[in-house]
Design an enzyme around this catalytic site. Structure first.
Site, PDB file in Angstrom:
ATOM      1  N   HIS A 106      38.114  -8.409 -13.863  1.00 34.12           N
ATOM      2  CA  HIS A 106      37.097  -8.003 -12.891  1.00 34.12           C
ATOM      3  C   HIS A 106      36.552  -9.275 -12.238  1.00 34.12           C
ATOM      4  O   HIS A 106      37.013 -10.380 -12.544  1.00 34.12           O
ATOM      5  CB  HIS A 106      35.989  -7.178 -13.556  1.00 34.12           C
ATOM      6  CG  HIS A 106      35.193  -7.907 -14.596  1.00 34.12           C
ATOM      7  ND1 HIS A 106      35.757  -8.375 -15.769  1.00 34.12           N
ATOM      8  CD2 HIS A 106      33.885  -8.278 -14.636  1.00 34.12           C
ATOM      9  CE1 HIS A 106      34.830  -8.975 -16.488  1.00 34.12           C
ATOM     10  NE2 HIS A 106      33.697  -8.947 -15.821  1.00 34.12           N
ATOM     11  N   HIS A 158      33.340 -10.694 -12.018  1.00 38.54           N
ATOM     12  CA  HIS A 158      32.148 -11.439 -12.396  1.00 38.54           C
ATOM     13  C   HIS A 158      32.499 -12.917 -12.521  1.00 38.54           C
ATOM     14  O   HIS A 158      33.633 -13.287 -12.860  1.00 38.54           O
ATOM     15  CB  HIS A 158      31.572 -10.898 -13.707  1.00 38.54           C
ATOM     16  CG  HIS A 158      30.784  -9.642 -13.516  1.00 38.54           C
ATOM     17  ND1 HIS A 158      30.508  -8.753 -14.534  1.00 38.54           N
ATOM     18  CD2 HIS A 158      30.196  -9.114 -12.396  1.00 38.54           C
ATOM     19  CE1 HIS A 158      29.786  -7.748 -14.068  1.00 38.54           C
ATOM     20  NE2 HIS A 158      29.586  -7.947 -12.780  1.00 38.54           N
ATOM     21  N   ASP A 173      31.912 -15.289 -14.615  1.00 35.85           N
ATOM     22  CA  ASP A 173      32.403 -15.888 -15.862  1.00 35.85           C
ATOM     23  C   ASP A 173      33.882 -15.589 -16.110  1.00 35.85           C
ATOM     24  O   ASP A 173      34.470 -16.106 -17.052  1.00 35.85           O
ATOM     25  CB  ASP A 173      31.557 -15.461 -17.065  1.00 35.85           C
ATOM     26  CG  ASP A 173      31.448 -13.957 -17.244  1.00 35.85           C
ATOM     27  OD1 ASP A 173      31.632 -13.215 -16.252  1.00 35.85           O
ATOM     28  OD2 ASP A 173      31.192 -13.504 -18.369  1.00 35.85           O
ATOM     29  N   HIS A 174      34.492 -14.804 -15.214  1.00 38.58           N
ATOM     30  CA  HIS A 174      35.922 -14.509 -15.310  1.00 38.58           C
ATOM     31  C   HIS A 174      36.721 -15.063 -14.126  1.00 38.58           C
ATOM     32  O   HIS A 174      37.947 -15.000 -14.136  1.00 38.58           O
ATOM     33  CB  HIS A 174      36.143 -12.998 -15.404  1.00 38.58           C
ATOM     34  CG  HIS A 174      35.581 -12.393 -16.649  1.00 38.58           C
ATOM     35  ND1 HIS A 174      36.352 -11.996 -17.710  1.00 38.58           N
ATOM     36  CD2 HIS A 174      34.292 -12.148 -17.012  1.00 38.58           C
ATOM     37  CE1 HIS A 174      35.579 -11.512 -18.680  1.00 38.58           C
ATOM     38  NE2 HIS A 174      34.324 -11.600 -18.267  1.00 38.58           N
ATOM     39  N   HIS A 190      32.807  -0.762 -17.250  1.00 39.63           N
ATOM     40  CA  HIS A 190      31.894  -1.887 -17.126  1.00 39.63           C
ATOM     41  C   HIS A 190      30.993  -1.631 -15.919  1.00 39.63           C
ATOM     42  O   HIS A 190      31.094  -0.578 -15.274  1.00 39.63           O
ATOM     43  CB  HIS A 190      32.703  -3.190 -16.967  1.00 39.63           C
ATOM     44  CG  HIS A 190      31.888  -4.440 -17.096  1.00 39.63           C
ATOM     45  ND1 HIS A 190      30.878  -4.580 -18.013  1.00 39.63           N
ATOM     46  CD2 HIS A 190      31.934  -5.627 -16.400  1.00 39.63           C
ATOM     47  CE1 HIS A 190      30.337  -5.774 -17.892  1.00 39.63           C
ATOM     48  NE2 HIS A 190      30.956  -6.433 -16.923  1.00 39.63           N
ATOM     49  N   ASP A 208      34.587  -6.968 -21.607  1.00 38.71           N
ATOM     50  CA  ASP A 208      33.632  -6.395 -20.668  1.00 38.71           C
ATOM     51  C   ASP A 208      33.826  -4.888 -20.497  1.00 38.71           C
ATOM     52  O   ASP A 208      34.147  -4.404 -19.416  1.00 38.71           O
ATOM     53  CB  ASP A 208      33.719  -7.107 -19.317  1.00 38.71           C
ATOM     54  CG  ASP A 208      33.282  -8.550 -19.405  1.00 38.71           C
ATOM     55  OD1 ASP A 208      32.214  -8.879 -18.866  1.00 38.71           O
ATOM     56  OD2 ASP A 208      34.008  -9.347 -20.032  1.00 38.71           O
ATOM     57  N   HIS A 215      34.764 -13.285 -26.112  1.00 39.46           N
ATOM     58  CA  HIS A 215      33.749 -13.000 -25.094  1.00 39.46           C
ATOM     59  C   HIS A 215      32.370 -12.836 -25.736  1.00 39.46           C
ATOM     60  O   HIS A 215      31.733 -11.802 -25.634  1.00 39.46           O
ATOM     61  CB  HIS A 215      34.121 -11.759 -24.274  1.00 39.46           C
ATOM     62  CG  HIS A 215      33.353 -11.661 -22.979  1.00 39.46           C
ATOM     63  ND1 HIS A 215      32.231 -10.885 -22.848  1.00 39.46           N
ATOM     64  CD2 HIS A 215      33.547 -12.247 -21.769  1.00 39.46           C
ATOM     65  CE1 HIS A 215      31.772 -10.988 -21.609  1.00 39.46           C
ATOM     66  NE2 HIS A 215      32.553 -11.810 -20.941  1.00 39.46           N
TER      67      HIS A 215
END
Length: 307
Positions: free
Chosen positions: A61, A63, A65-66, A138, A206, A265
């Site tokens: 996805h 976000h 942090d990814h 999520h 997530d 994670h």
């Protein structure tokens, strides 16, 4: 053989000794990167991998942090004189993400091919792996990935001879190809024995626990799953932000009969994930509280060895 390495195990923001989420798979001489959080290229270098040779990137996805490591990763590839194209998969909105990245990483001299995943489930092949992207739950569209490395059946010489298959056709038939010679069509089943179990890995972060996870993780050799929080008092926060507790992921692993679970994670508020090891292993004994650099080589197991 399938080489699996967790490059980063952190969620939200990086910590000293804990980079953000990313995982590297190596198979058939090719490399697949799953997610690319901040610090991914540093982790790659630290583990002795070259950014130049990543063939495919799978994004769960969008976000930060990814994905925040993508501009730097692509620029590092460019500075390594990469010319081969790279393929990126991700949920709906991938063209917008790549357009934004192009504003930062302006000089990328190699082609970027992309595939936007729009269905609840999509299948494709990369690096000799059969890959299934499946939707999870999520706060934004998010996918988990199942990887299967198929295994060829054993060659059965007696069967080949009884079927009068020419010797010069054996090699191609063993590889799964159909061969036509002298007007006769020969198929792989004419020289091969029963199907053999391959390897299965599932990567999922997530998400709240969903039925699809148990389905796709069934009998997996390795399930890499989210352990955002370990403290039961964080359960309401996990539900609110659509994440999974360590014990919830362990319960999925137990129900799905996986061989091993790696938790990853972690919330930055959880400085020491190992403190929950005993609680989680009471639910699923073959749980690893994974840390950056967690790595394994998965090899085929014969059915008789598996019991």
């Amino acid at each position: 053989m399938l080489d699996v390495c967790l490059l980063g195990t952190g969620g939200t923001v990086p910590l000293p000794q804990r980079w953000l989420t990313s995982c590297l798979l190596r198979c058939d001489g090719k490399m697949i990167l799953i997610d690319c959080g901040e610090g991914t290229q540093i982790a790659l270098h630290g583990m002795g991998f070259s950014v130049k040779h990543i063939d495919t990137i799978l994004l769960t996805h969008y976000h930060a942090d990814h994905t925040a490591g993508l501009p730097g990763l692509l620029l590092s590839m460019a500075k390594a004189d990469r010319t081969d194209p790279i393929t990126i998969y991700g949920p709906k909105g991938l063209p917008d993400l790549l357009q934004g990245i192009s504003m930062i990483a302006r000089y990328v001299p190699f082609p970027i091919h992309y595939h936007e995943i729009r269905e609840r489930q999509e299948q494709f092949k990369e690096a000799g792996l059969q890959i299934t992207a499946f939707a999870v739950r999520h706060s934004v569209p998010c996918y988990s990935y199942q990887f299967i490395l198929p295994r060829s059946p054993r060659f059965d010489k007696a069967k080949a001879e009884s079927n009068h298959v020419p010797l010069k056709a054996w090699n191609q038939l063993q590889k799964g190809n159909t061969v036509e010679m002298d007007g006769v069509t020969y198929t792989p089943d004419m020289v091969c024995g029963k199907a053999r179990r391959g390897l299965k890995v599932v990567y999922s972060t997530d998400t709240r626990p969903v039925e699809a996870l148990e389905t796709y993780c069934r009998d997996a050799d390795l399930y890499i799953g989210e352990g955002m929080y370990g403290d039961p008092e964080k359960a309401d926060k996990a539900k609110l932000n659509q994440h999974s507790m360590m014990y919830e992921t362990a319960a999925i692993a137990a129900k799905a009969n996986v061989r091993q679970l790696w938790l990853t994670h972690y919330s930055p508020s959880m400085i020491d994930p190992d403190q929950y090891a005993d609680q989680v292993k009471a639910i699923f004994a073959n749980t690893v509280i994974a840390h950056d650099g967690q790595r394994t080589d998965l090899n085929f197991i014969d059915e008789e060895e598996a019991h």
